[in-house]
Write a protein that holds these residues in place. Structure first.
Motif, PDB file in Angstrom:
ATOM      1  N   MET A   1     -48.189  70.025  10.904  1.00 53.76           N
ATOM      2  CA  MET A   1     -47.236  69.799   9.820  1.00 53.76           C
ATOM      3  C   MET A   1     -45.875  69.403  10.369  1.00 53.76           C
ATOM      4  N   LYS A   2     -45.493  70.084  11.445  1.00 55.72           N
ATOM      5  CA  LYS A   2     -44.204  69.764  12.047  1.00 55.72           C
ATOM      6  C   LYS A   2     -44.222  68.383  12.686  1.00 55.72           C
ATOM      7  N   GLU A   3     -45.390  68.024  13.268  1.00 58.41           N
ATOM      8  CA  GLU A   3     -45.476  66.711  13.902  1.00 58.41           C
ATOM      9  C   GLU A   3     -45.292  65.591  12.878  1.00 58.41           C
ATOM     10  N   ASN A   4     -45.724  65.814  11.639  1.00 56.64           N
ATOM     11  CA  ASN A   4     -45.583  64.799  10.610  1.00 56.64           C
ATOM     12  C   ASN A   4     -44.122  64.557  10.227  1.00 56.64           C
ATOM     13  N   ARG A   5     -43.258  65.507  10.538  1.00 62.61           N
ATOM     14  CA  ARG A   5     -41.847  65.379  10.191  1.00 62.61           C
ATOM     15  C   ARG A   5     -41.043  64.678  11.277  1.00 62.61           C
ATOM     16  N   VAL A   6     -41.664  64.452  12.434  1.00 63.05           N
ATOM     17  CA  VAL A   6     -40.948  63.820  13.536  1.00 63.05           C
ATOM     18  C   VAL A   6     -40.403  62.439  13.162  1.00 63.05           C
ATOM     19  N   PRO A   7     -41.187  61.559  12.521  1.00 66.06           N
ATOM     20  CA  PRO A   7     -40.627  60.250  12.152  1.00 66.06           C
ATOM     21  C   PRO A   7     -39.427  60.352  11.218  1.00 66.06           C
ATOM     22  N   PHE A   8     -39.445  61.337  10.320  1.00 65.76           N
ATOM     23  CA  PHE A   8     -38.319  61.510   9.408  1.00 65.76           C
ATOM     24  C   PHE A   8     -37.063  61.943  10.164  1.00 65.76           C
ATOM     25  N   TRP A   9     -37.242  62.871  11.116  1.00 64.12           N
ATOM     26  CA  TRP A   9     -36.097  63.311  11.921  1.00 64.12           C
ATOM     27  C   TRP A   9     -35.550  62.161  12.765  1.00 64.12           C
ATOM     28  N   LEU A  10     -36.441  61.380  13.350  1.00 58.91           N
ATOM     29  CA  LEU A  10     -35.993  60.252  14.166  1.00 58.91           C
ATOM     30  C   LEU A  10     -35.260  59.211  13.315  1.00 58.91           C
ATOM     31  N   THR A  11     -35.814  58.912  12.144  1.00 57.68           N
ATOM     32  CA  THR A  11     -35.173  57.931  11.265  1.00 57.68           C
ATOM     33  C   THR A  11     -33.817  58.435  10.783  1.00 57.68           C
ATOM     34  N   GLY A  12     -33.778  59.722  10.387  1.00 55.96           N
ATOM     35  CA  GLY A  12     -32.509  60.301   9.932  1.00 55.96           C
ATOM     36  C   GLY A  12     -31.458  60.315  11.030  1.00 55.96           C
ATOM     37  N   SER A  13     -31.879  60.654  12.244  1.00 54.70           N
ATOM     38  CA  SER A  13     -30.940  60.675  13.369  1.00 54.70           C
ATOM     39  C   SER A  13     -30.413  59.276  13.676  1.00 54.70           C
ATOM     40  N   ALA A  14     -31.303  58.286  13.631  1.00 52.27           N
ATOM     41  CA  ALA A  14     -30.882  56.910  13.895  1.00 52.27           C
ATOM     42  C   ALA A  14     -29.883  56.426  12.840  1.00 52.27           C
ATOM     43  N   LEU A  15     -30.148  56.750  11.596  1.00 56.02           N
ATOM     44  CA  LEU A  15     -29.226  56.342  10.524  1.00 56.02           C
ATOM     45  C   LEU A  15     -27.889  57.068  10.652  1.00 56.02           C
ATOM     46  N   ALA A  16     -27.941  58.352  11.025  1.00 54.99           N
ATOM     47  CA  ALA A  16     -26.702  59.114  11.200  1.00 54.99           C
ATOM     48  C   ALA A  16     -25.845  58.513  12.311  1.00 54.99           C
ATOM     49  N   ILE A  17     -26.485  58.158  13.418  1.00 54.28           N
ATOM     50  CA  ILE A  17     -25.746  57.537  14.522  1.00 54.28           C
ATOM     51  C   ILE A  17     -25.167  56.196  14.091  1.00 54.28           C
ATOM     52  N   LEU A  18     -25.952  55.432  13.342  1.00 52.25           N
ATOM     53  CA  LEU A  18     -25.504  54.115  12.880  1.00 52.25           C
ATOM     54  C   LEU A  18     -24.259  54.219  12.013  1.00 52.25           C
ATOM     55  N   PHE A  19     -24.231  55.206  11.114  1.00 54.25           N
ATOM     56  CA  PHE A  19     -23.097  55.341  10.212  1.00 54.25           C
ATOM     57  C   PHE A  19     -21.916  56.067  10.850  1.00 54.25           C
ATOM     58  N   LEU A  20     -22.194  56.961  11.783  1.00 52.45           N
ATOM     59  CA  LEU A  20     -21.111  57.718  12.418  1.00 52.45           C
ATOM     60  C   LEU A  20     -20.421  56.945  13.528  1.00 52.45           C
ATOM     61  N   PHE A  21     -21.110  55.989  14.118  1.00 53.13           N
ATOM     62  CA  PHE A  21     -20.540  55.273  15.255  1.00 53.13           C
ATOM     63  C   PHE A  21     -19.188  54.625  14.933  1.00 53.13           C
ATOM     64  N   PRO A  22     -19.022  53.907  13.795  1.00 55.88           N
ATOM     65  CA  PRO A  22     -17.698  53.317  13.523  1.00 55.88           C
ATOM     66  C   PRO A  22     -16.595  54.365  13.397  1.00 55.88           C
ATOM     67  N   LEU A  23     -16.920  55.534  12.800  1.00 51.83           N
ATOM     68  CA  LEU A  23     -15.914  56.584  12.659  1.00 51.83           C
ATOM     69  C   LEU A  23     -15.536  57.165  14.022  1.00 51.83           C
ATOM     70  N   VAL A  24     -16.550  57.403  14.840  1.00 50.51           N
ATOM     71  CA  VAL A  24     -16.272  57.946  16.179  1.00 50.51           C
ATOM     72  C   VAL A  24     -15.482  56.941  17.002  1.00 50.51           C
ATOM     73  N   TRP A  25     -15.830  55.682  16.903  1.00 52.14           N
ATOM     74  CA  TRP A  25     -15.112  54.650  17.649  1.00 52.14           C
ATOM     75  C   TRP A  25     -13.661  54.551  17.178  1.00 52.14           C
ATOM     76  N   ALA A  26     -13.434  54.631  15.854  1.00 55.19           N
ATOM     77  CA  ALA A  26     -12.069  54.579  15.329  1.00 55.19           C
ATOM     78  C   ALA A  26     -11.254  55.774  15.813  1.00 55.19           C
ATOM     79  N   ALA A  27     -11.873  56.968  15.810  1.00 51.15           N
ATOM     80  CA  ALA A  27     -11.169  58.156  16.297  1.00 51.15           C
ATOM     81  C   ALA A  27     -10.839  58.028  17.777  1.00 51.15           C
ATOM     82  N   PHE A  28     -11.775  57.482  18.543  1.00 50.26           N
ATOM     83  CA  PHE A  28     -11.535  57.288  19.979  1.00 50.26           C
ATOM     84  C   PHE A  28     -10.418  56.272  20.210  1.00 50.26           C
TER      85      PHE A  28
END
Length: 265
Positions: A1-28
């Protein structure tokens, strides 16, 4: 059951990085200087002659407060009427309200500028707030109408049996029940009014009436016409902080506003 959630975690993490990167870059970029890291860019943002002042921040606060208050007031009564009452032309009027979303607001700003002149509200924070409220109403009325429609009718009927009027039922019973929808509407109205640039650019002429967005753009040019990107990044971070804090504080109600029946009907 947990293995089935791995793609969701990976997709969510990738989207989070995609959206957070401009904010982190602006702060830097906002703390990076020629000699290392520091707050010189923020100091230049607030101390420059044509930079951001306390007046500009207060103007943005006033516009945001008026927009949020006006949007909540009109959307609440409008959503309650559409969601709980039957009257001739209700569905047509509701569709016409939603049809405003299909009109690019930039195309009617000049007409609104002329209208505000007739009303004596040109170059004023109140006039700007009224325009921003108008732009927020289609989505806000839609959200509140569906929020009220999702509340069980039995609650309203019980209140009326106890002697509550329609207004009393709205205040005492319905508003607490649709709190997530109210938070969602208020948050959207704040985010739009706080970061809006085009409407203040067209509707405001006096520099002492400028909002923070206009003040940040006004100081973008440094010596010899070059763009002061560091000060711009500092301004972006400064304007993003209130939005991030509010979203972090209200995210539970915000998500519930979309998931607890607010989009039904």
């Amino acid at each position: 059951m947990k293995e089935n959630r791995v793609p969701f975690w990976l997709t969510g993490s990738a989207l989070a990085i995609l959206f957070l990167f401009p904010l982190v870059w602006a702060a830097f970029a906002s703390v990076r200087t020629d000699t290392g890291f520091g707050l010189e860019n923020y100091d230049r943002l607030f101390s420059a002659t044509d930079g951001v002042s306390l007046r500009h921040v207060l103007n943005s606060v006033v516009v945001s407060a008026l927009t949020v208050g006006g949007t909540l007031l009109v959307a609440t009564f409008g959503g309650y009427a559409f969601g709980r009452f039957r009257f001739p032309g209700r569905d047509v009027l509701f569709l016409l309200t939603l049809a405003i979303l299909m009109v690019p607001y930039a195309t009617i700003l000049i007409a609104l500028y002329v209208l505000l002149g007739w009303l004596g509200l040109e170059d004023s924070l109140v006039g700007l707030s009224l325009v921003l409220v108008t732009f927020q109403l289609p989505f806000s009325v839609f959200m509140m109408r569906n929020s009220f429609a999702a509340v069980p009718v039995e609650l309203e009927e019980s209140a009326r049996v106890d002697g509550c009027t329609s207004f009393g039922t709205l205040v005492r019973i319905m508003l607490p029940a649709v709190r997530p929808g109210l938070v969602t509407v208020a948050l959207f109205a704040f985010l739009t009014s706080w970061s809006e640039f085009f409407a203040p650019l067209i509707l405001l002429n006096s520099t002492d009436k400028f909002t923070t967005t206009l003040a940040v753009v006004n100081m973008r040019t440094a010596s010899h016409g070059s763009i002061d990107y560091a000060a711009l990044e500092a301004g972006v971070v400064f304007m993003a902080v209130p939005c991030l804090v509010l979203f972090a504080l209200l995210q539970r109600s915000y998500v519930r506003g979309f998931t607890s029946g607010a989009l039904k009907g």
